[in-house]
Scaffold this active site. Structure first.
Site, PDB file in Angstrom:
ATOM      1  CB  SER A 118      37.513  88.477  -3.184  1.00  0.00           C
ATOM      2  OG  SER A 118      38.410  88.282  -4.255  1.00  0.00           O
ATOM      3  CE  LYS A 156      33.285  84.949  -3.743  1.00  0.00           C
ATOM      4  NZ  LYS A 156      34.561  85.569  -3.364  1.00  0.00           N
ATOM      5  CB  SER A 192      35.991  86.992  -6.644  1.00  0.00           C
ATOM      6  OG  SER A 192      36.280  86.606  -5.338  1.00  0.00           O
TER       7      SER A 192
END
Lengths: 460, 478, 82
Positions: B174, B75, B150
């Site tokens: 997330s 990420k 997210s």
């Protein structure tokens, strides 16, 4: 007047408070950085053990209660010298609380709290530009907050000077105000009644002298306002050295709301009673104890004791030079009279770099005590030693004054009438017996040839 | 068997080379990423270099770590030295870290092949991945729907097999929520089990680095590789050396499962139905299922918002362009430079949360909001202690809904606010939790089942997940 | 009720240029949504404390690294134009 002081002291640990970068003074800009002290995204703080220990030492030396558990908090504000836009400090549960510092009058000035926190970087203002060096960011500080117990400029001066010495003696900081390792903010208020008046904070005092001037000026300024029936506004002030006046600092757009909250990246700081005791045991003799011992046990004049203690290195030298001597005052006199004349400047006295050792001075003092040398002679010898070294002792003490030699010769003559009459009667070798007497009396320091010549001369 | 172990053996037996494996994934990424927007940065050169090193190791007969040569993604809020890390925000456009996050460093040392950095909601604030400066990631099951957030990009990449696994971050759900939306496995570890050093912070007391993979065993392998004490993170747990892979195949007969009614009630009917069916499967495996009430799980949501926004407002204060990051073009003073930079370069959601965070910490409001939220948090943790004395794990839906349509949630404040209701409690209490696929809704969108365990009980959670995975059958496996 | 002045003050503290009208609405909405009812609770410390690091110097990062992401620098300093 009422004065409260907030003193920031830079701790002389090897590494910064939250990372392992060096705290060494100097160094080229931005060469003592890592992701943590630079506040790079993703970096996390790691608390330095020595910072906690030094904080505890400071607390013990100021008679504080040490918190077994204290907490780190974030103080949020934005300024270019603050990498994370928050300072990690301690807000409601500091490391030390409720201590005191005793002035020479016996009056106790309360120490409200001592907490640990990190320093910010340095800004250099140039025309239209700011240059930033973050080397200092993350250097550990303790903030020592006094109660508003100080009531005069003299007390304020004494407080700061004593605080400085206490910190230096326990070895947590060099406390050099000119270098910034000790900074004071002063709160001043005046009042006719028992109630405290509105206080103004004067920031960034860079010397004790300036602090004294600032307090004086500010107290007067407030006094004048009150006399006219006006109110004193609570303001943050700066002090202009040149004019000797305080002035309101440009207020930021809004009074700072620091939005303190617990630092989530650091759990509570725990120090056990046992660990605190162990630290107490490692504390060197504290300043007040030393002062008392110098005066009461070593018999020093109060003023001389204070003067020696003003410089930790001098005190160290003095203590070594006076162990085992009968009258430490003599050592003190030699230091204060001769050495201090030799090391003329304050910084020289601070450094106290000499080519002789405390043992050398001790030897000299012992000689004075055993009457091998007179006080006057000792002073001369010391002056010579300061430039030429300890060798002076070795050579010079052997040689006697001419006057001393004379005296010993006359004495020998007086004490040995038979030998004298033998010599005068023609026995030339009898002179040697007199020489021997002189040698014995001078404990070997007399020059035998010289003595012989002198004796012959006298007996002519 | 999971894919990673399979590939590991194939590499050892030279049935496939690391280069071939990497090249095949890069080709897939180049082909499919434009439509899916999983990756925001592909690191082809670095990937091939690593693959080459691994191949030479294999040729030299050297021992190979399980993750060596395995293509993976990170990420874009996980710091990678020398590789741009932007949190999908304009303000960090061009920011290149000078150090590696610990979790990435551990994978890098083991020879994992980094294919690239994945898309995310800006600064991890969001639940659909739509606040990314690069636009939303698409759900591989149906590209008209969001991937979740997210860690949307990571979920898409893993679910579409554009990576074997990815590291994401989970602050309020997330990792788990996008995993549930896209149909892969997402594990949020215990707070303190995995180092946060190098994870660009959103909310420090809630953030965790999580694992997303295509199956439970792969998740376990990766978790074992990245977890454990890190001296660089003062909140990381000493003495934690998990080996969850070893416990995967244990029998779960007799395990007690608690189901908090409040969270079940929040779920859409289809989600609820699938969850109940899943609970039946657990009962068939010999577990005991009991429904119970825990109202504070609902109050957890506002507490989460308050704490997360408060910490975020502080963590994001450093983005002022002085030492790093992007800067606004014109301004008349330093103060204005900072305000304008942050005003222009932060997206709207980020700015809202910063303002809210500043508000709840500000003078006069701290006690009413922040202090209360922290107290509630403590209450919740105490309650969980009691709950886990009774149950081995809790099972809930991961999300009350399945994936939203692209653009749907912007106008639905309620849905947006409540999206994380099932997941935030684990972050507040620092508990480990995992999401895995338990079926599809009528639109064909995956439904996630969440397993929550007590602190440091990742082994048990993965064990429970693995057994469910077997019972569920391989037709749902990717 | 949060006022316009509150919004201005918060924006200044946060050093953030915002759409004040939008923020006013948002904050007022949130302030009611985020009301929590939580009675006082006596919490014991969880017994997890801050690990303490040895006071040993480790190499700092090279200056080029420190300055590598800076927009302006000069002679090793970060530079800001006033």
């Amino acid at each position: 007047m009422t004065v409260g002081l907030e003193t920031h002291v830079e701790l002389k640990t090897d590494t910064k408070i939250f990372c392992s970068c060096s705290t060494a003074f100097g160094g080229e800009a931005n060469t003592r950085l890592c992701p943590v002290c630079m506040g790079l995204p993703g970096a996390l703080p790691r608390l330095n053990k020595a910072v906690v220990e030094f904080g505890v030492k400071a607390g013990l030396a100021l008679n504080c209660k040490i918190s077994e558990i204290s907490y780190m908090d974030r103080k949020n504000y934005s300024y270019p010298d603050l990498p994370k836009a928050y300072q990690i400090s301690q807000f409601d549960v500091p490391l030390c609380q409720d201590g005191f510092l005793t002035l020479s009058s016996g009056k106790k000035i309360g120490i409200a709290r001592i907490h640990i926190e990190e320093d910010a970087g340095k800004l250099i203002h140039r025309d239209g530009e700011i240059l930033i060096d973050y080397n200092r960011a993350g250097v550990p500080l303790i903030e020592i907050v006094s109660e508003p117990h100080i009531e005069s400029v003299e007390e304020a001066k004494e407080f700061v000077e004593k605080l400085r010495l206490i910190m230096r003696y326990i070895g947590v900081s060099d406390c050099k105000m000119q270098e910034g390792s000790m900074r004071c903010d002063v709160n001043v208020s005046v009042s006719e009644t028992d109630e405290l008046g509105t206080r103004c904070e004067i920031k960034n005092m860079n010397s004790i002298a300036n602090m004294a001037k600032a307090i004086e000026y500010e107290a007067n300024r407030q006094q004048e306002l009150l006399k006219k029936g006006q109110t004193v506004l609570q303001e943050t002030l700066g002090f202009d050295e040149k004019s000797g006046k305080t002035y309101p600092m440009r207020t930021k757009e809004d009074a700072d709301d620091y939005r303190f909250f617990r630092e989530p990246d650091l759990p509570g700081v725990h120090i056990s009673l046992e660990e605190i005791e162990n630290i107490r045991k490692t504390l060197p003799e504290l300043f007040d104890a030393k002062l008392n011992r110098y005066i009461n046990d070593l018999g020093l004049e109060k003023r001389d004791a204070a003067l020696i203690l003003k410089y930790p290195k001098v005190a160290e030298f003095f203590e070594k030079a006076s162990t085992g001597v009968k009258a430490p005052q003599k050592a003190a006199n030699l230091i204060l009279g001769v050495i201090f004349a030799f090391l003329k400047t304050e910084s020289q006295k601070e450094e106290f770099k000499l080519i002789i050792s405390p043992e050398n001075l001790k030897e000299l003092v012992l000689m004075v005590e055993s009457e091998k040398v007179s006080n006057h002679k000792a002073k001369e010898l010391l002056e010579k030693m300061l430039s030429e070294g300890e060798g002076v002792l070795a050579q010079d003490i052997k040689a006697l004054d001419d006057s001393e030699l004379d005296a010993l010769c006359y004495k020998a003559i007086e004490e040995n009438p038979k030998v004298v009459s033998d010599y005068k009667g023609g026995k030339e070798k009898a002179i040697m017996a007199l020489v021997g007497a002189v040698m014995r009396a001078s404990k070997g320091r007399a020059d035998a040839e010289k003595a012989k010549a002198k004796l012959i001369d006298i007996l002519k | 068997m999971g894919k990673i172990l399979k590939l590991h053996q194939m590499l050892l037996r030279k049935e496939i080379s690391a280069k071939e494996l990497t090249e095949s994934y890069i080709a897939k990424v180049n082909n499919e990423n434009p439509a899916l927007n999983a990756y925001v940065r592909v690191t082809e050169e670095k990937a091939l270099t690593t693959a080459d090193i691994i191949d030479r190791k294999i040729a030299g007969g050297l021992t190979l770590d399980l993750l060596s040569g395995i293509p993976m993604a990170l990420k874009d809020n996980i710091s990678t030295k020398g590789i741009e890390t932007s949190c999908c925000s304009k303000i960090l456009e061009g920011y290149v870290p000078v150090y590696d996050a610990t979790t990435w460093h551990r994978l890098d040392e083991k020879g994992a092949v980094l294919l690239g950095k994945t898309n995310m909601d800006e600064f991890a604030m969001g639940c659909t991945c739509e606040t990314s400066v690069f636009g939303a990631s698409r759900n591989p099951q149906n590209t008209g729907f969001v991937a979740g957030g997210s860690s949307g990009g990571s979920a898409t990449a893993v679910a579409a097999d554009l990576a074997l696994f990815s590291l994401g971050s989970d602050t309020g759900g997330s990792v788990r929520q996008p995993a549930s939306f896209c149909g892969c496995v997402g594990l949020k570890p215990t707070y303190g089990a995995v180092s946060r050093y190098g994870l660009i912070a959103y909310a420090s007391s809630l953030d965790t680095v999580g694992v997303m993979a295509q199956n439970v065993e792969d998740t376990a392998v990766v978790f074992d590789s990245i977890s454990g004490f890190d001296p660089m993170d003062s909140t990381s747990q000493a003495d934690y050396v998990p080996c969850t892979v070893d416990s995967l195949e244990k029998s779960i007969k007799g395990r007690k499962i608690g189901v908090p009614k409040e969270l079940l009630e929040k779920a859409d009917p289809e989600v609820k139905a699938l969850l109940l069916k899943s609970l039946e499967k657990y009962e068939n495996l010999g577990c005991f299922v009991e429904f119970f009430s825990m109202p504070n799980l609902i109050t957890a949501l506002p507490a989460y918002y308050i704490i997360a926004c408060a910490e975020a407002s502080s963590n994001l204060g450093r983005y002022d362009s002085v030492r790093f990051g992007n800067r606004a073009e014109s301004f008349e003073s330093i103060h204005q430079m900072i305000c304008k930079t942050r005003g222009e370069m932060f997206g709207n959601e980020v700015k809202k949360r910063i303002m809210l965070g500043t508000f709840v910490l500000s003078d006069g409001y701290y006690d009413k909001y922040y202090a209360k939220a922290q107290r509630l948090r403590q209450c919740l943790m105490a309650e969980f202690e009691k709950v886990f004395a009774k149950y081995d794990v809790l099972i809930t839906p991961t999300s009350p809904k399945t994936a939203f349509k692209i653009g749907q949630i912007q106008n639905d404040k309620e849905a947006s606010f409540n999206a994380d209701v099932c997941t935030v409690c684990a972050n507040l209490a620092g508990l480990p939790a995992l999401s895995l696929d338990c079926g599809k809704d009528e639109k064909g969108l995956p439904v996630g089942l969440q397993i929550i365990g007590n602190r440091f009980r990742e082994s048990l959670i993965l064990n429970m997940a693995r057994q469910f995975e077997i019972a569920r059958g391989t037709e749902s496996e990717l | 009720m949060i006022t316009e002045n509150d919004v201005k003050r918060l924006a200044t503290l946060a050093k953030l240029e915002v759409d004040e009208k939008e923020m006013l609405i948002y904050l007022n909405e949130m302030q009611s949504k985020l009301m929590i009812d939580c009675s006082d609770y006596d919490f014991a410390d969880r017994g997890v404390f801050c690990p303490l690091r040895e006071d040993k110097v480790l190499p700092s990062m090279p200056r080029e690294d420190a300055l590598s992401n800076a927009i302006h620098s000069e002679n090793g300093f970060f530079k800001l134009r006033k």
